[in-house]
Design a protein around this motif. Sequence first.
Motif, PDB file in Angstrom:
ATOM      1  N   VAL A 271       6.025  14.511   8.729  1.00 19.42           N
ATOM      2  CA  VAL A 271       5.903  14.100   7.340  1.00 19.42           C
ATOM      3  C   VAL A 271       4.749  13.109   7.260  1.00 19.42           C
ATOM      4  O   VAL A 271       4.673  12.180   8.057  1.00 19.42           O
ATOM      5  N   ILE A 272       3.842  13.320   6.313  1.00 20.05           N
ATOM      6  CA  ILE A 272       2.767  12.369   6.098  1.00 20.05           C
ATOM      7  C   ILE A 272       2.925  11.792   4.690  1.00 20.05           C
ATOM      8  O   ILE A 272       3.615  12.366   3.840  1.00 20.05           O
ATOM      9  N   TYR A 273       2.312  10.655   4.457  1.00 16.36           N
ATOM     10  CA  TYR A 273       2.379  10.026   3.145  1.00 16.36           C
ATOM     11  C   TYR A 273       1.020  10.141   2.468  1.00 16.36           C
ATOM     12  O   TYR A 273       0.003   9.804   3.058  1.00 16.36           O
ATOM     13  N   VAL A 274       1.036  10.656   1.239  1.00 13.34           N
ATOM     14  CA  VAL A 274      -0.192  10.937   0.503  1.00 13.34           C
ATOM     15  C   VAL A 274      -0.071  10.423  -0.929  1.00 13.34           C
ATOM     16  O   VAL A 274       1.015  10.080  -1.394  1.00 13.34           O
ATOM     17  N   LYS A 275      -1.205  10.417  -1.633  1.00 14.15           N
ATOM     18  CA  LYS A 275      -1.192  10.069  -3.051  1.00 14.15           C
ATOM     19  C   LYS A 275      -0.466  11.163  -3.828  1.00 14.15           C
ATOM     20  O   LYS A 275      -0.377  12.308  -3.382  1.00 14.15           O
ATOM     21  N   LYS A 276       0.041  10.818  -4.991  1.00 19.95           N
ATOM     22  CA  LYS A 276       0.821  11.756  -5.807  1.00 19.95           C
ATOM     23  C   LYS A 276       0.048  13.044  -6.108  1.00 19.95           C
ATOM     24  O   LYS A 276       0.603  14.130  -6.059  1.00 19.95           O
ATOM     25  N   GLU A 277      -1.260  12.926  -6.387  1.00 10.72           N
ATOM     26  CA  GLU A 277      -2.035  14.124  -6.729  1.00 10.72           C
ATOM     27  C   GLU A 277      -2.239  15.050  -5.531  1.00 10.72           C
ATOM     28  O   GLU A 277      -2.563  16.218  -5.703  1.00 10.72           O
ATOM     29  N   ASN A 278      -2.048  14.555  -4.311  1.00 12.06           N
ATOM     30  CA  ASN A 278      -2.203  15.388  -3.110  1.00 12.06           C
ATOM     31  C   ASN A 278      -0.875  15.924  -2.590  1.00 12.06           C
ATOM     32  O   ASN A 278      -0.829  16.556  -1.542  1.00 12.06           O
ATOM     33  N   GLN A 279       0.190  15.704  -3.307  1.00 14.53           N
ATOM     34  CA  GLN A 279       1.508  16.153  -2.876  1.00 14.53           C
ATOM     35  C   GLN A 279       1.736  17.596  -3.331  1.00 14.53           C
ATOM     36  O   GLN A 279       2.510  17.889  -4.217  1.00 14.53           O
ATOM     37  N   ASN A 280       1.021  18.530  -2.650  1.00 18.29           N
ATOM     38  CA  ASN A 280       1.129  19.946  -3.002  1.00 18.29           C
ATOM     39  C   ASN A 280       0.919  20.803  -1.751  1.00 18.29           C
ATOM     40  O   ASN A 280       0.535  20.312  -0.697  1.00 18.29           O
TER      41      ASN A 280
ATOM     42  N   ARG B  84       0.834  -1.209   0.000  1.00 14.54           N
ATOM     43  CA  ARG B  84       0.000   0.000   0.000  1.00 14.54           C
ATOM     44  C   ARG B  84       0.864   1.252   0.000  1.00 14.54           C
ATOM     45  O   ARG B  84       0.556   2.240  -0.665  1.00 14.54           O
ATOM     46  N   GLU B  85       1.974   1.232   0.739  1.00 16.38           N
ATOM     47  CA  GLU B  85       2.816   2.418   0.867  1.00 16.38           C
ATOM     48  C   GLU B  85       3.634   2.708  -0.386  1.00 16.38           C
ATOM     49  O   GLU B  85       4.114   3.820  -0.559  1.00 16.38           O
ATOM     50  N   LYS B  86       3.794   1.736  -1.272  1.00 16.96           N
ATOM     51  CA  LYS B  86       4.528   1.976  -2.512  1.00 16.96           C
ATOM     52  C   LYS B  86       3.854   3.035  -3.365  1.00 16.96           C
ATOM     53  O   LYS B  86       4.495   3.717  -4.147  1.00 16.96           O
ATOM     54  N   LYS B  87       2.543   3.191  -3.216  1.00 13.40           N
ATOM     55  CA  LYS B  87       1.775   4.144  -4.009  1.00 13.40           C
ATOM     56  C   LYS B  87       1.733   5.529  -3.376  1.00 13.40           C
ATOM     57  O   LYS B  87       1.116   6.432  -3.916  1.00 13.40           O
ATOM     58  N   LEU B  88       2.362   5.700  -2.208  1.00 10.66           N
ATOM     59  CA  LEU B  88       2.295   6.967  -1.484  1.00 10.66           C
ATOM     60  C   LEU B  88       3.620   7.717  -1.559  1.00 10.66           C
ATOM     61  O   LEU B  88       4.681   7.124  -1.723  1.00 10.66           O
ATOM     62  N   PHE B  89       3.530   9.041  -1.395  1.00  8.85           N
ATOM     63  CA  PHE B  89       4.687   9.912  -1.481  1.00  8.85           C
ATOM     64  C   PHE B  89       4.737  10.811  -0.247  1.00  8.85           C
ATOM     65  O   PHE B  89       3.702  11.198   0.288  1.00  8.85           O
ATOM     66  N   PRO B  90       5.942  11.173   0.223  1.00  7.50           N
ATOM     67  CA  PRO B  90       6.049  12.002   1.431  1.00  7.50           C
ATOM     68  C   PRO B  90       5.639  13.449   1.177  1.00  7.50           C
ATOM     69  O   PRO B  90       5.893  14.008   0.114  1.00  7.50           O
ATOM     70  N   LEU B  91       4.986  14.029   2.181  1.00  6.06           N
ATOM     71  CA  LEU B  91       4.601  15.443   2.147  1.00  6.06           C
ATOM     72  C   LEU B  91       4.974  16.034   3.501  1.00  6.06           C
ATOM     73  O   LEU B  91       4.422  15.656   4.532  1.00  6.06           O
ATOM     74  N   ARG B  92       5.940  16.947   3.504  1.00  4.17           N
ATOM     75  CA  ARG B  92       6.419  17.544   4.753  1.00  4.17           C
ATOM     76  C   ARG B  92       5.477  18.663   5.181  1.00  4.17           C
ATOM     77  O   ARG B  92       5.187  19.584   4.433  1.00  4.17           O
ATOM     78  N   LEU B  93       4.989  18.552   6.451  1.00  3.28           N
ATOM     79  CA  LEU B  93       4.106  19.585   6.990  1.00  3.28           C
ATOM     80  C   LEU B  93       4.886  20.617   7.786  1.00  3.28           C
ATOM     81  O   LEU B  93       4.559  21.794   7.776  1.00  3.28           O
ATOM     82  N   ASN B  94       5.893  20.174   8.516  1.00  5.16           N
ATOM     83  CA  ASN B  94       6.814  21.080   9.214  1.00  5.16           C
ATOM     84  C   ASN B  94       8.137  20.342   9.379  1.00  5.16           C
ATOM     85  O   ASN B  94       8.325  19.275   8.800  1.00  5.16           O
TER      86      ASN B  94
END
Length: 69
Positions: free
Chosen positions: A46-55, A32-42
């Motif tokens: 860091v949370i892991y989200v779908k590619k389209e939510n990495q903004n 499941r995590e292979k499809k997720l990408f890191p998104l740094r909040l501070n």
Amino acid sequence: MNELTTKGTYKKVDLTINGDKTSQAIAAQKKREKKLFPLRLNSKTVIYVKKENQNSYYAEKAKKKMGIE
């Protein structure tokens, strides 16, 4: 996962009991995590989200939801 003892501390899970189920659960989570990408909040979060939510828009929305900053 970890079991609470009578002293209020946790003991490690014995992987010799139901070890196959644990290995299968770990493999499924990694898949499941292979499809997720890191998104740094501070600097610490860091949370892991779908590619389209990495903004930045999604990051601000997640910060507000989590009460960060």
